[in-house]
Design an enzyme around this catalytic site. Structure first.
Site, short mmCIF file in Angstrom:
data_model
loop_
_atom_site.label_atom_id
_atom_site.label_comp_id
_atom_site.label_asym_id
_atom_site.label_seq_id
_atom_site.Cartn_x
_atom_site.Cartn_y
_atom_site.Cartn_z
N ASP A 3 -15.77 -15.24 -12.62
CA ASP A 3 -15.83 -16.08 -13.83
C ASP A 3 -14.95 -17.30 -13.64
O ASP A 3 -13.74 -17.26 -13.86
CB ASP A 3 -15.36 -15.25 -15.03
CG ASP A 3 -15.32 -16.05 -16.32
OD1 ASP A 3 -15.89 -17.16 -16.34
OD2 ASP A 3 -14.72 -15.57 -17.30
N ASP B 89 -9.56 -17.58 -22.29
CA ASP B 89 -9.82 -17.85 -20.88
C ASP B 89 -9.87 -19.37 -20.71
O ASP B 89 -10.80 -20.03 -21.14
CB ASP B 89 -11.15 -17.22 -20.49
CG ASP B 89 -11.53 -17.50 -19.04
OD1 ASP B 89 -10.77 -18.18 -18.34
OD2 ASP B 89 -12.62 -17.05 -18.62
N ASP C 275 0.81 -1.22 0.00
CA ASP C 275 0.00 0.00 0.00
C ASP C 275 0.84 1.26 0.00
O ASP C 275 0.33 2.36 0.19
CB ASP C 275 -0.92 0.01 1.23
CG ASP C 275 -1.92 -1.14 1.18
OD1 ASP C 275 -2.38 -1.45 0.08
OD2 ASP C 275 -2.19 -1.73 2.23
N ASN D 8 6.96 -16.50 -2.83
CA ASN D 8 7.12 -15.45 -1.81
C ASN D 8 7.04 -15.96 -0.38
O ASN D 8 6.57 -15.25 0.50
CB ASN D 8 6.02 -14.39 -1.98
CG ASN D 8 6.08 -13.70 -3.31
OD1 ASN D 8 7.04 -13.84 -4.05
ND2 ASN D 8 5.03 -12.96 -3.63
N ILE E 125 2.73 4.26 -17.28
CA ILE E 125 4.01 3.59 -17.11
C ILE E 125 4.59 3.18 -18.47
O ILE E 125 3.97 3.37 -19.51
CB ILE E 125 3.88 2.35 -16.21
CG1 ILE E 125 2.78 1.40 -16.73
CG2 ILE E 125 3.53 2.77 -14.79
CD1 ILE E 125 3.21 0.35 -17.66
N ASP F 272 -12.67 -14.75 -23.89
CA ASP F 272 -12.62 -13.45 -23.22
C ASP F 272 -11.75 -13.55 -21.96
O ASP F 272 -12.27 -13.82 -20.87
CB ASP F 272 -14.03 -12.98 -22.87
CG ASP F 272 -14.01 -11.59 -22.20
OD1 ASP F 272 -12.96 -10.91 -22.28
OD2 ASP F 272 -15.04 -11.21 -21.61
N HIS G 293 -3.85 -8.94 -11.10
CA HIS G 293 -2.49 -9.47 -11.09
C HIS G 293 -1.93 -9.58 -12.51
O HIS G 293 -0.80 -9.14 -12.79
CB HIS G 293 -2.49 -10.83 -10.40
CG HIS G 293 -1.15 -11.44 -10.23
ND1 HIS G 293 -0.62 -12.35 -11.14
CD2 HIS G 293 -0.21 -11.30 -9.26
CE1 HIS G 293 0.57 -12.74 -10.73
NE2 HIS G 293 0.85 -12.12 -9.59
N PRO H 118 -5.60 1.78 -21.16
CA PRO H 118 -4.97 2.61 -22.19
C PRO H 118 -3.48 2.33 -22.38
O PRO H 118 -2.93 2.63 -23.44
CB PRO H 118 -5.19 4.04 -21.68
CG PRO H 118 -5.46 3.90 -20.20
CD PRO H 118 -6.16 2.59 -20.05
N ASP H 119 -2.81 1.75 -21.40
CA ASP H 119 -1.39 1.43 -21.54
C ASP H 119 -1.16 0.03 -22.11
O ASP H 119 -0.01 -0.41 -22.21
CB ASP H 119 -0.67 1.55 -20.19
CG ASP H 119 0.05 2.89 -20.06
OD1 ASP H 119 0.44 3.45 -21.10
OD2 ASP H 119 0.22 3.36 -18.92
N SER I 30 6.24 -12.29 -8.46
CA SER I 30 5.32 -12.09 -9.59
C SER I 30 5.69 -10.85 -10.39
O SER I 30 5.55 -10.83 -11.62
CB SER I 30 3.88 -11.92 -9.09
OG SER I 30 3.26 -13.15 -8.90
N ASP J 284 -1.89 -16.03 -16.75
CA ASP J 284 -2.11 -15.43 -15.43
C ASP J 284 -3.60 -15.28 -15.17
O ASP J 284 -4.38 -16.17 -15.53
CB ASP J 284 -1.39 -14.06 -15.40
CG ASP J 284 -0.96 -13.64 -14.02
OD1 ASP J 284 -1.83 -13.29 -13.23
OD2 ASP J 284 0.26 -13.66 -13.73
N ASN K 298 3.51 7.63 -24.13
CA ASN K 298 2.18 8.02 -24.57
C ASN K 298 1.52 9.01 -23.61
O ASN K 298 0.30 9.15 -23.60
CB ASN K 298 1.29 6.79 -24.74
CG ASN K 298 1.07 6.03 -23.44
OD1 ASN K 298 1.74 6.30 -22.44
ND2 ASN K 298 0.14 5.09 -23.44
#
Length: 559
Positions: free
Chosen positions: A208, A190, A138, A326, A240, A215, A222, A179-180, A393, A171, A236
């Site tokens: 889902d 899927d 956080d 981890n 990032i 899709d 993640h 947008p990135d 990850s 994943d 752009n």
């Protein structure tokens, strides 16, 4: 052996069964591929006699026979030379591997033991759960420090990647409207269907998780985060930048949301993940990024069908990158190993913090790993958002992005060669150790290792030169040249008598065997190309050995 006492989590009610080839051919039952089936027997009498002792719900086939389907226009994983065979699902046994779903209370280990005794069974295994390798974070942080640590800016001066090189994020899916990411996403899949799979104890599936479809949108965040690290859209004025600027992204969803007492996480099963790896390899992936894993008893062999899926992907030309997990554990001291990062043909990844030290949470051990940034990593997140996360990850897609840059610099490198380049150019390559592996990846060194100190593998032909000479040392090798002209261009190739060389030319960028302006490709070593010049500019010329080796002469003249 002392350690943290880590244990594998076995999927209840699931057994993976591979028939011997002869038994599979003699089967009298047609088993569907996918996750929906009414079949409860295999049509092999001796095996069905074992299965009748257990409460079989249904049986499905892992994969159908190989087919020429859906390879993205932007290119497949590897170029093949004459004499090489294309790996098939049949060759790796996927078409005779079955998922047997039984009642959740079934003793699956006893069932596996019974099946292994049968002469028609090649292998029987339990299935395992896997989790994403992320730790919540956080803390607010404005900088993309990881890109600077691995010297991406210097590497980008040499190559920003190619759209032909495809990074598959296997994943939780990818936010298809971010947008990135949006403009570089290919059509994915899927692969999640855990409707018949009990969740881990104390947890429930969410969102889902019932059916497979085309899709692979991300409900967790993640996969979207990993995608941005690997190849987020740069320059752009938004968010990032990813490591592999110009490379394409292929979303393959294999992990579903799961709600447990400690909160919402993402979980999946090895058999779905294996299917996702196979699908990615069949649909043009150059690099496969796996920021996930699960534990397997050290006394057990590598789990199927995951091992065969990874072997298949590498044989198709995919570089596979996987997180080490981890748990803060020295895996050498545990009774389990972390999979798939333990697989010998892929590249395992541990995490470092901003000081360059191993992140406190990062697992380690003798996995021949490299290290990459994994603390305070800012990247893309649903919905059109950005988030900071920690974990191996996050370190994994840094390495996947670098593998894509290396592949872009030389598309003909094998997965093993790319893995070796990344290892040998990492910061501690000369002093490998189980805690820090080969060290922190270095994008600049890795790309320079491929392109040379001047950062360009293309040989410039001097103005007015009438003829240059060169040598091709093996079938499949290529030489690339660049010529600046302002009229018609005539190219003549004089190759060795017992070889078959082809000639390709393209204006503005290097040609490939699929993308060129003109080519000469007879079955002889000598070729000639006449190209009408559409205007001044740089023209790239490629000589490819379809078969054979030897000295050649290339003549370039204006016509």
């Amino acid at each position: 052996m002392s350690g943290k006492g880590l244990k594998p989590t076995i999927v209840k009610g699931r057994v993976i069964l591979k028939l011997k080839d002869q038994a599979a051919r003699a089967s009298t039952v047609s088993i569907p591929t996918g996750r929906t089936s009414a079949a409860k027997t295999l049509g092999v009498a001796s095996v069905d006699n074992v299965l009748k002792n257990y409460s079989v719900i249904n049986i499905v086939k892992l994969r159908s026979p190989s087919a020429d389907e859906g390879i993205p226009v932007r290119g497949s994983a590897a170029s093949r030379t004459v004499g090489e065979t294309v790996p098939t699902h049949e060759e790796f046994g996927f078409t005779r591997t079955f998922l047997v779903n039984v009642a959740p209370e079934t003793d699956v280990k006893a069932m596996v033991a019974d099946l292994k005794k049968n002469p028609s069974v090649e292998d029987a295994r339990v299935d395992y759960y896997a989790r994403i390798s992320v730790t919540p974070n956080d803390t607010f942080f404005n900088g993309l420090w990881g890109l600077k640590m691995i010297k991406c800016e210097q590497a980008w001066d040499l190559t920003k990647g190619s759209p032909e090189v495809v990074v598959a994020i296997v994943d939780t899916g990818i936010d298809k409207e971010h947008p990135d990411l949006k403009s570089k996403l290919l059509s994915g899949y899927d692969m999640v269907n855990v409707a018949d799979v009990p969740p881990e104890d104390g947890c429930v599936w969410e969102g889902d998780y019932l059916t497979r479809d085309d899709d692979p949108n991300d409900e967790n965040g993640h996969g979207t985060h990993c995608a941005g690290i690997a190849a987020g859209i740069p320059d752009n004025a938004k968010g990032i930048a990813g490591v592999a600027w110009n490379c394409s992204l292929l979303p393959v969803r294999v992990m579903a949301n799961i709600r447990c007492p400690e909160g919402v996480d993402a979980s999946g099963i090895f058999s779905d993940i294996a299917d996702g790896v196979i699908w990615a390899a069949d649909h043009g992936a150059s690099v496969i990024s796996l920021s996930l894993g699960g534990f397997v008893d050290k006394s057990d062999p590598e789990p199927e069908p995951m091992k065969s899926a990874l072997d298949y992907a590498v044989s198709k030309g995919c570089v596979v990158i996987a997180a080490m997990g981890n748990e803060e554990a020295n895996l050498d001291n545990e009774d389990v190993y972390y999979y798939p990062s333990k697989h010998a043909k892929l590249l395992a990844v541990g995490a470092v913090d901003k000081s360059g030290k191993r992140a406190y949470f990062s697992n380690f051990g003798d996995y021949k790993q490299v290290m990459a940034p994994g603390v305070d990593i800012l990247s893309t997140y649903p919905i059109s958002d950005y988030e900071l996360l920690d974990g191996t990850s996050m370190a994994t897609p840094f390495v996947a992005g670098l593998a894509a840059l290396v592949k872009s610099a030389n598309p003909h490198l094998t997965p093993a060669e790319i893995v070796d380049i990344i290892r040998q150019t990492s910061t501690s390559a000369g002093s490998y150790g189980s805690e820090f592996g080969f060290g922190i990846i270095d994008a600049e060194k890795a790309v320079k290792n491929v392109l040379g100190p001047n950062g360009d593998s293309t040989v410039a032909i001097p103005p007015f030169a009438q003829e240059i000479a060169g040598t091709i040392k093996k079938s499949g090798e290529e030489k690339l040249y660049k010529l600046t002209v302002s009229n018609n261009l005539v190219l003549d190739l004089d190759g060795p008598d017992d070889a078959d060389f082809d000639l390709y030319v393209r204006k503005g960028s290097a040609p490939t065997r699929k993308d060129y302006d003109k080519r000469g490709y007879t079955s002889e070593a000598d070729e000639s190309v006449v190209l009408l010049i559409t205007g001044p500019g740089e023209y790239y010329i490629m000589i490819h050995s379809y078969k054979g080796k030897g000295d050649f002469k290339l003549k370039a003249r204006l016509g």
